[in-house]
Design a protein around this motif. Structure first.
Motif, PDB file in Angstrom:
ATOM      1  N   ILE A   1       0.278  -1.295  -0.604  1.00 53.28           N
ATOM      2  CA  ILE A   1       0.649  -0.418   0.121  1.00 53.28           C
ATOM      3  C   ILE A   1       0.694   1.494  -0.406  1.00 53.28           C
ATOM      4  CG2 ILE A   1      -0.027  -0.115   2.540  1.00 53.28           C
ATOM      5  CD1 ILE A   1      -2.480   1.528  -0.406  1.00 53.28           C
ATOM      6  N   LYS A   2       2.562   1.529   1.330  1.00 49.39           N
ATOM      7  CA  LYS A   2       3.034   2.617   0.840  1.00 49.39           C
ATOM      8  C   LYS A   2       3.300   2.407  -0.554  1.00 49.39           C
ATOM      9  CE  LYS A   2       7.263   4.393   2.746  1.00 49.39           C
ATOM     10  NZ  LYS A   2       8.703   3.994   3.702  1.00 49.39           N
ATOM     11  N   GLU A   3       3.924   1.411  -1.172  1.00 49.11           N
ATOM     12  CA  GLU A   3       4.713   1.314  -3.079  1.00 49.11           C
ATOM     13  C   GLU A   3       3.158   2.643  -3.613  1.00 49.11           C
ATOM     14  OE1 GLU A   3       8.136  -1.135  -2.781  1.00 49.11           O
ATOM     15  OE2 GLU A   3       6.174  -1.763  -2.856  1.00 49.11           O
ATOM     16  N   PHE A   4       2.274   1.766  -3.571  1.00 46.80           N
ATOM     17  CA  PHE A   4       1.097   2.209  -4.287  1.00 46.80           C
ATOM     18  C   PHE A   4       1.159   3.860  -3.790  1.00 46.80           C
ATOM     19  CE2 PHE A   4      -3.235   1.997  -5.734  1.00 46.80           C
ATOM     20  CZ  PHE A   4      -3.190   2.035  -7.146  1.00 46.80           C
ATOM     21  N   PHE A   5       1.057   3.800  -2.952  1.00 43.65           N
ATOM     22  CA  PHE A   5       0.555   5.059  -2.820  1.00 43.65           C
ATOM     23  C   PHE A   5       1.868   5.939  -2.926  1.00 43.65           C
ATOM     24  CE2 PHE A   5       0.498   8.884   1.325  1.00 43.65           C
ATOM     25  CZ  PHE A   5      -0.357   9.344   0.225  1.00 43.65           C
ATOM     26  N   GLY A   6       2.543   5.964  -3.467  1.00 42.51           N
ATOM     27  CA  GLY A   6       3.837   6.674  -3.465  1.00 42.51           C
ATOM     28  C   GLY A   6       3.713   7.059  -5.239  1.00 42.51           C
ATOM     29  N   PHE A   7       3.138   5.983  -5.597  1.00 46.34           N
ATOM     30  CA  PHE A   7       2.779   6.346  -7.302  1.00 46.34           C
ATOM     31  C   PHE A   7       1.469   6.793  -7.861  1.00 46.34           C
ATOM     32  CE2 PHE A   7      -0.453   4.149 -10.742  1.00 46.34           C
ATOM     33  CZ  PHE A   7       0.396   4.390 -11.761  1.00 46.34           C
ATOM     34  N   VAL A   8       0.699   6.712  -6.225  1.00 41.90           N
ATOM     35  CA  VAL A   8      -1.260   7.716  -6.754  1.00 41.90           C
ATOM     36  C   VAL A   8      -0.586   9.332  -6.937  1.00 41.90           C
ATOM     37  CG1 VAL A   8      -3.306   7.962  -5.844  1.00 41.90           C
ATOM     38  CG2 VAL A   8      -2.800   5.297  -6.218  1.00 41.90           C
ATOM     39  N   LYS A   9       0.092   9.569  -5.582  1.00 44.82           N
ATOM     40  CA  LYS A   9       0.180  10.982  -5.328  1.00 44.82           C
ATOM     41  C   LYS A   9       1.336  11.714  -6.493  1.00 44.82           C
ATOM     42  CE  LYS A   9       3.692  10.687  -1.687  1.00 44.82           C
ATOM     43  NZ  LYS A   9       3.559  11.289  -0.558  1.00 44.82           N
ATOM     44  N   LYS A  10       2.609  10.465  -7.782  1.00 46.78           N
ATOM     45  CA  LYS A  10       2.718  11.139  -8.409  1.00 46.78           C
ATOM     46  C   LYS A  10       2.290  12.229  -8.928  1.00 46.78           C
ATOM     47  CE  LYS A  10       7.069   9.661 -10.939  1.00 46.78           C
ATOM     48  NZ  LYS A  10       7.551   8.342 -11.021  1.00 46.78           N
ATOM     49  N   LYS A  11       2.613  13.436  -9.196  1.00 46.81           N
ATOM     50  CA  LYS A  11       2.488  14.498 -10.165  1.00 46.81           C
ATOM     51  C   LYS A  11       2.076  13.939 -11.182  1.00 46.81           C
ATOM     52  CE  LYS A  11       3.452  18.732 -12.433  1.00 46.81           C
ATOM     53  NZ  LYS A  11       4.601  20.111 -11.650  1.00 46.81           N
ATOM     54  N   GLY A  12       2.590  13.423 -12.385  1.00 39.59           N
ATOM     55  CA  GLY A  12       1.922  12.470 -13.300  1.00 39.59           C
ATOM     56  C   GLY A  12       0.798  12.115 -13.417  1.00 39.59           C
ATOM     57  N   ASN A  13       0.678  11.426 -11.862  1.00 38.02           N
ATOM     58  CA  ASN A  13      -0.603  10.343 -11.842  1.00 38.02           C
ATOM     59  C   ASN A  13      -1.427  10.925 -11.388  1.00 38.02           C
ATOM     60  OD1 ASN A  13       1.392   8.893 -13.242  1.00 38.02           O
ATOM     61  ND2 ASN A  13       2.206   7.413 -11.316  1.00 38.02           N
ATOM     62  N   TRP A  14      -1.940  11.615 -10.284  1.00 36.95           N
ATOM     63  CA  TRP A  14      -2.739  12.086  -9.313  1.00 36.95           C
ATOM     64  C   TRP A  14      -4.499  12.298  -9.740  1.00 36.95           C
ATOM     65  CZ3 TRP A  14      -4.857  10.973  -5.307  1.00 36.95           C
ATOM     66  CH2 TRP A  14      -5.842  12.108  -4.356  1.00 36.95           C
ATOM     67  N   ASN A  15      -3.977  12.863 -10.818  1.00 36.98           N
ATOM     68  CA  ASN A  15      -5.424  13.850 -11.773  1.00 36.98           C
ATOM     69  C   ASN A  15      -5.869  12.261 -11.942  1.00 36.98           C
ATOM     70  OD1 ASN A  15      -5.134  16.115 -10.300  1.00 36.98           O
ATOM     71  ND2 ASN A  15      -4.293  17.034 -12.722  1.00 36.98           N
ATOM     72  N   VAL A  16      -5.468  11.424 -12.807  1.00 39.28           N
ATOM     73  CA  VAL A  16      -6.096  10.359 -13.728  1.00 39.28           C
ATOM     74  C   VAL A  16      -6.213   9.367 -12.490  1.00 39.28           C
ATOM     75  CG1 VAL A  16      -5.035   8.123 -14.574  1.00 39.28           C
ATOM     76  CG2 VAL A  16      -4.176  10.268 -15.681  1.00 39.28           C
TER      77      VAL A  16
END
Length: 318
Positions: free
Chosen positions: A187-202
């Motif tokens: 969950i922590k690694e996936f959270f890092g992916f989600v909040k990444k600038k290019g991914n968050w809005n999607v």
């Protein structure tokens, strides 16, 4: 004095090992400066975290239970074994819960302070809280077997379906997100992916479109399993004084815990945490939320699979 100093350093190093202090993962390597420990600062951080965690593993009380503490550890990057060691060290009176004072003393540990300060400061930001919720719900939707990890296939489906990238680019993003290189995303690694600038809005758009479906599917699966186990415990002949009354008594709940060799004191603490209305018994909804806990779910499924319930089997849960 030298002996005490060495003992302190040894404890500090163990605490650092416990939390796997990968500062980059918690954004501590950024320009943000962690303030020195002070009584006011420690009490403020402890109060913020306590308020956020309290009630996440049951009803709101003046104490934190194991499930609530484990939630904090998960976001700080600690695995289950590490979280259990930290819990044992923090629960000084061995009550099975943490008082506000015990939790503040835990936050005051030198090696723990930078982590809890960073988590606390992030929790004060509304966007961070929204990102955390989105990551949790998407993770639950993608984690089909509820093992607490995402494999490459599940991750690629998200990326491709969302139009973020093709399979080849998804593999590259996977490698970048899999910080500990164990071949899966927690969950922590996936959270890092989600909040990444290019991914968050999607990810936010996906979350909005899938939120209802994800909740319905997950809730239905847990509901089927929890009902099967509830029916097995309610009025179980092996429990003294048990009768079919559509609630679970402490004796019936403890019988379940005994089957998985759970510590009796911890089992009693679980019961109190799950009994949200304080009636001294568990109704189906309270037991549902108990079964839905990630650290409980796989054990519950394993027990129910042995019951050979036709409804559970038809749902394809085992």
């Amino acid at each position: 004095a030298v002996g005490r100093s060495r003992a302190f350093l040894s404890f500090r190093h163990r605490a650092q090992d416990f939390f796997c202090l990968k500062m980059a993962a918690m954004d501590v390597e950024s320009k943000v400066k962690v303030p020195a420990r002070s009584e006011a600062g420690i009490l403020s951080v402890a109060a913020t975290l306590f308020e956020h965690l309290n009630g996440k593993g049951g009803s709101k009380t003046d104490f934190l239970n194991w499930m609530e503490f484990a939630r904090l550890c998960r976001y700080a990057g600690a695995n289950l074994e590490t979280a259990q060691k930290l819990w044992t060290a923090a629960d000084k009176d061995k009550s099975g819960t943490l008082s506000k004072r015990e939790f503040a003393e835990f936050c005051n540990i030198p090696a723990i302070w930078p982590i809890v300060w960073m988590v606390s400061s992030q929790m004060r930001k509304k966007e961070f809280m929204l990102q955390m919720q989105v990551a949790e719900r998407l993770f639950l939707y993608l984690d089909k077997n509820l093992d607490g990890k995402l494999d490459m296939t599940e991750f690629a489906k998200l990326c491709k379906g969302a139009g973020i990238c093709n399979v080849k680019k998804a593999q590259k993003m996977w490698i970048e997100s899999d910080i500990n290189q164990d071949g899966s995303l927690d969950i922590k690694e996936f959270f890092g992916f989600v909040k990444k600038k290019g991914n968050w809005n999607v990810c936010l758009k996906i979350h909005e479109s899938l939120k209802t479906l994800a909740e319905q599917q997950s809730r239905e699966k847990v509901r089927i399993v929890s009902n099967a186990l509830f029916n097995h415990l309610d009025g179980n002949r092996k429990v003294k004084g048990s009768r079919k009354d559509n609630v679970l008594t402490p004796a019936e709940f403890l019988y379940l815990c005994d089957q998985v060799k759970e510590d009796r004191k911890k089992a009693e603490a679980y019961f109190k945490a799950v009994d949200q209305d304080g009636t001294g018994s568990l109704d189906r909804d309270e037991f549902f939320y108990f079964c839905a806990q990630k650290n409980i779910w796989l054990t519950v499924v394993n027990i129910v699979s042995k019951l050979k319930d036709p409804i559970v089997k038809a749902a394809g849960i085992y």
